[in-house]
Design a protein around this motif. Sequence first.
Motif, PDB file in Angstrom:
ATOM      1  N   CYS A   1     -63.968 -46.853  75.881  1.00 61.24           N
ATOM      2  CA  CYS A   1     -62.689 -46.162  75.740  1.00 61.24           C
ATOM      3  C   CYS A   1     -62.460 -45.846  74.265  1.00 61.24           C
ATOM      4  CB  CYS A   1     -61.557 -47.042  76.271  1.00 61.24           C
ATOM      5  SG  CYS A   1     -61.341 -48.599  75.370  1.00 61.24           S
ATOM      6  N   PRO A   2     -61.510 -44.967  73.939  1.00 63.36           N
ATOM      7  CA  PRO A   2     -61.166 -44.766  72.526  1.00 63.36           C
ATOM      8  C   PRO A   2     -60.805 -46.106  71.900  1.00 63.36           C
ATOM      9  CG  PRO A   2     -60.125 -43.093  73.893  1.00 63.36           C
ATOM     10  CD  PRO A   2     -60.712 -44.092  74.831  1.00 63.36           C
ATOM     11  N   ALA A   3     -61.334 -46.375  70.710  1.00 62.51           N
ATOM     12  CA  ALA A   3     -61.169 -47.704  70.127  1.00 62.51           C
ATOM     13  C   ALA A   3     -61.038 -47.638  68.615  1.00 62.51           C
ATOM     14  CB  ALA A   3     -62.357 -48.590  70.502  1.00 62.51           C
ATOM     15  N   ILE A   4     -60.094 -48.417  68.085  1.00 64.31           N
ATOM     16  CA  ILE A   4     -59.975 -48.576  66.642  1.00 64.31           C
ATOM     17  C   ILE A   4     -59.963 -50.062  66.309  1.00 64.31           C
ATOM     18  CG2 ILE A   4     -58.733 -46.412  66.330  1.00 64.31           C
ATOM     19  CD1 ILE A   4     -56.167 -48.101  65.903  1.00 64.31           C
ATOM     20  N   LEU A   5     -60.425 -50.389  65.102  1.00 58.96           N
ATOM     21  CA  LEU A   5     -60.377 -51.751  64.590  1.00 58.96           C
ATOM     22  C   LEU A   5     -59.613 -51.707  63.274  1.00 58.96           C
ATOM     23  CD1 LEU A   5     -63.239 -54.354  64.466  1.00 58.96           C
ATOM     24  CD2 LEU A   5     -61.858 -53.917  62.424  1.00 58.96           C
ATOM     25  N   VAL A   6     -58.563 -52.506  63.181  1.00 53.74           N
ATOM     26  CA  VAL A   6     -57.727 -52.520  61.983  1.00 53.74           C
ATOM     27  C   VAL A   6     -57.981 -53.798  61.190  1.00 53.74           C
ATOM     28  CG1 VAL A   6     -55.393 -52.320  61.062  1.00 53.74           C
ATOM     29  CG2 VAL A   6     -55.952 -51.244  63.257  1.00 53.74           C
ATOM     30  N   GLU A   7     -58.505 -53.619  59.981  1.00 58.04           N
ATOM     31  CA  GLU A   7     -58.618 -54.728  59.029  1.00 58.04           C
ATOM     32  C   GLU A   7     -57.298 -54.748  58.270  1.00 58.04           C
ATOM     33  OE1 GLU A   7     -60.987 -56.856  58.848  1.00 58.04           O
ATOM     34  OE2 GLU A   7     -62.908 -55.930  59.414  1.00 58.04           O
ATOM     35  N   CYS A   8     -56.420 -55.688  58.619  1.00 56.36           N
ATOM     36  CA  CYS A   8     -55.034 -55.651  58.133  1.00 56.36           C
ATOM     37  C   CYS A   8     -54.880 -56.048  56.676  1.00 56.36           C
ATOM     38  CB  CYS A   8     -54.162 -56.550  59.006  1.00 56.36           C
ATOM     39  SG  CYS A   8     -54.077 -56.017  60.725  1.00 56.36           S
TER      40      CYS A   8
ATOM     41  N   PHE B   1     -60.930 -48.613  61.165  1.00 55.02           N
ATOM     42  CA  PHE B   1     -62.276 -48.162  61.529  1.00 55.02           C
ATOM     43  C   PHE B   1     -62.243 -47.703  62.990  1.00 55.02           C
ATOM     44  CE2 PHE B   1     -62.598 -51.067  58.038  1.00 55.02           C
ATOM     45  CZ  PHE B   1     -63.598 -50.542  57.225  1.00 55.02           C
ATOM     46  N   TYR B   2     -63.123 -46.772  63.332  1.00 51.91           N
ATOM     47  CA  TYR B   2     -63.056 -46.217  64.685  1.00 51.91           C
ATOM     48  C   TYR B   2     -64.425 -46.140  65.344  1.00 51.91           C
ATOM     49  CZ  TYR B   2     -64.168 -41.898  62.075  1.00 51.91           C
ATOM     50  OH  TYR B   2     -64.739 -40.956  61.247  1.00 51.91           O
ATOM     51  N   GLY B   3     -64.396 -46.197  66.678  1.00 48.58           N
ATOM     52  CA  GLY B   3     -65.605 -46.132  67.478  1.00 48.58           C
ATOM     53  C   GLY B   3     -66.034 -44.700  67.734  1.00 48.58           C
ATOM     54  N   ALA B   4     -67.095 -44.554  68.557  1.00 49.14           N
ATOM     55  CA  ALA B   4     -67.700 -43.245  68.765  1.00 49.14           C
ATOM     56  C   ALA B   4     -67.077 -42.454  69.907  1.00 49.14           C
ATOM     57  CB  ALA B   4     -69.203 -43.416  69.037  1.00 49.14           C
ATOM     58  N   VAL B   5     -66.294 -43.095  70.761  1.00 49.23           N
ATOM     59  CA  VAL B   5     -65.710 -42.397  71.908  1.00 49.23           C
ATOM     60  C   VAL B   5     -64.687 -41.367  71.427  1.00 49.23           C
ATOM     61  CG1 VAL B   5     -64.339 -42.675  74.022  1.00 49.23           C
ATOM     62  CG2 VAL B   5     -66.105 -44.348  73.442  1.00 49.23           C
ATOM     63  N   SER B   6     -64.668 -40.213  72.042  1.00 50.55           N
ATOM     64  CA  SER B   6     -63.767 -39.127  71.666  1.00 50.55           C
ATOM     65  C   SER B   6     -62.318 -39.598  71.610  1.00 50.55           C
ATOM     66  CB  SER B   6     -63.897 -37.981  72.674  1.00 50.55           C
ATOM     67  OG  SER B   6     -62.984 -36.945  72.382  1.00 50.55           O
ATOM     68  N   GLY B   7     -61.627 -39.214  70.568  1.00 53.43           N
ATOM     69  CA  GLY B   7     -60.230 -39.594  70.394  1.00 53.43           C
ATOM     70  C   GLY B   7     -60.046 -40.772  69.451  1.00 53.43           C
ATOM     71  N   SER B   8     -61.100 -41.548  69.246  1.00 48.28           N
ATOM     72  CA  SER B   8     -60.996 -42.722  68.379  1.00 48.28           C
ATOM     73  C   SER B   8     -60.680 -42.328  66.938  1.00 48.28           C
ATOM     74  CB  SER B   8     -62.300 -43.527  68.411  1.00 48.28           C
ATOM     75  OG  SER B   8     -62.604 -43.965  69.716  1.00 48.28           O
ATOM     76  N   ASP B   9     -61.334 -41.266  66.442  1.00 50.32           N
ATOM     77  CA  ASP B   9     -61.128 -40.849  65.055  1.00 50.32           C
ATOM     78  C   ASP B   9     -59.705 -40.335  64.827  1.00 50.32           C
ATOM     79  OD1 ASP B   9     -61.630 -38.662  66.685  1.00 50.32           O
ATOM     80  OD2 ASP B   9     -62.785 -37.559  65.168  1.00 50.32           O
ATOM     81  N   THR B  10     -59.171 -39.603  65.799  1.00 50.71           N
ATOM     82  CA  THR B  10     -57.802 -39.082  65.686  1.00 50.71           C
ATOM     83  C   THR B  10     -56.794 -40.213  65.653  1.00 50.71           C
ATOM     84  OG1 THR B  10     -58.525 -37.175  66.982  1.00 50.71           O
ATOM     85  CG2 THR B  10     -56.162 -37.442  66.652  1.00 50.71           C
TER      86      THR B  10
END
Length: 237
Positions: A197-204, A152-161
Motif C-alpha cells: 500500500c502507499p507507505a511513508i516512514l517518518v523519522e521524527c 521517507f517513502y515507499g515505491a507504491v504509487s501515491g507514497s511520494d505525494t
Amino acid sequence: MMILLLRRKRIAGAAALLLAVVSLLSMIVRPAAVPAFSYSQLPADEVIILDAGHGGSDGGAVSADGTPESGVNLAIVLRLRDFFALMGCRTVLTRTDEASLADPDSASLRKEKVSDTKNRVALINSIANGRLISIHQNTLPGHPGVHGAQVFYGAVSGSDTCAAAVQQALNETVNVGNEKTPKPIGSDIYIMAHARCPAILVECGFLSNSSETALLLTGAYQTKLAAAIGCGYLQYQ
C-alpha cells in the motif's frame, strides 16, 4: 476515583491535541502542488495503518542517556490515533503497547526482530485500502548537532505525494529554519519494501541530539508532531 482521574486525563489530552491541530492548521501553507484537504475526498473505506517502530526486546535507536526509540514511537502513534479519531478517520495500529509482534517461540533477538517484521508486513498487507504511516526516531552519533524530522517513502504509487505533504507540514512547524526534503527509502527497510500500500516512514527526530531528545520525551512535542503529521496526511488526500 481512579476512573474519574483517567477520564479527566483523556479529556485533557484530547483538548490539547485539538488545540494543537487548530494552531498547526493556521500555520501550514498550502502550495498549489499540494491540494487543500476536503473531508469529502477521504474514501469511506480507507484505513490508516499506524506503525510504532520496534518494540519488545528491540528498542531501536538509543539516546546518549539510554532512552530507546520504541517508547517514543508508541507515544507519538497513540497521539496520531487520537488525532485521526477527532477527524473521523479509521485507523489500525500494529502495536498498542511495548510488546513486539514476534512469534512467542522466537529463540533469539535476531529471530524475534525477523518474526516481528514479517508479522507486521502480514498485518499491513491484510488490510484492504490501507495507507501506512510508520513512526521512528533517527540517530547520527558522529554528528550530534543534526536534528529535525524527515519523511521517507515507499515505491507504491501515491507514497511520494503523501511524503511531500507530510514533510511540508513538518517543515512549517517543527523544522522551521531546518527544512528537509522527503526521500525514497532504501530497499533494505523490510516493512517499507514489502508493504503493498502507499507507505511513508517518518523519522521524527534525532536521539543523538540531546536537545531534540529532551523535546521528543515531552507530551507537548509529541502532540505537536502527531498533529503536524496528521494535518499533512489530510492535505495529501
